[in-house]
Write a protein that holds these residues in place. Sequence first.
Motif: not given
Length: 81
Positions: A14-42
Amino acid sequence: MGYPIRLVPGAEILCTPAMVPYARSRRLMTLGDSNRVLAEFSPSIPMKDMEALLAVLEESGYQPIIAHGERYRCLHSFRAA
């Protein structure tokens, strides 16, 4: 049934401003062993906010895939060139 299926871990992010620090510190779950993230929004996110959050993902080294594009009002009139 013999289908060549491979299951990999992943989740919608879920992409909100609260997600930003996790993205910048590379702590988001990716799809498999890739750099792809499934981004959901309001559903009511303005285009400028969606673009800003997608930019954060890309700048952080992720390749965003927009989940449920049909849900976002800002994309309803979008036409690719």
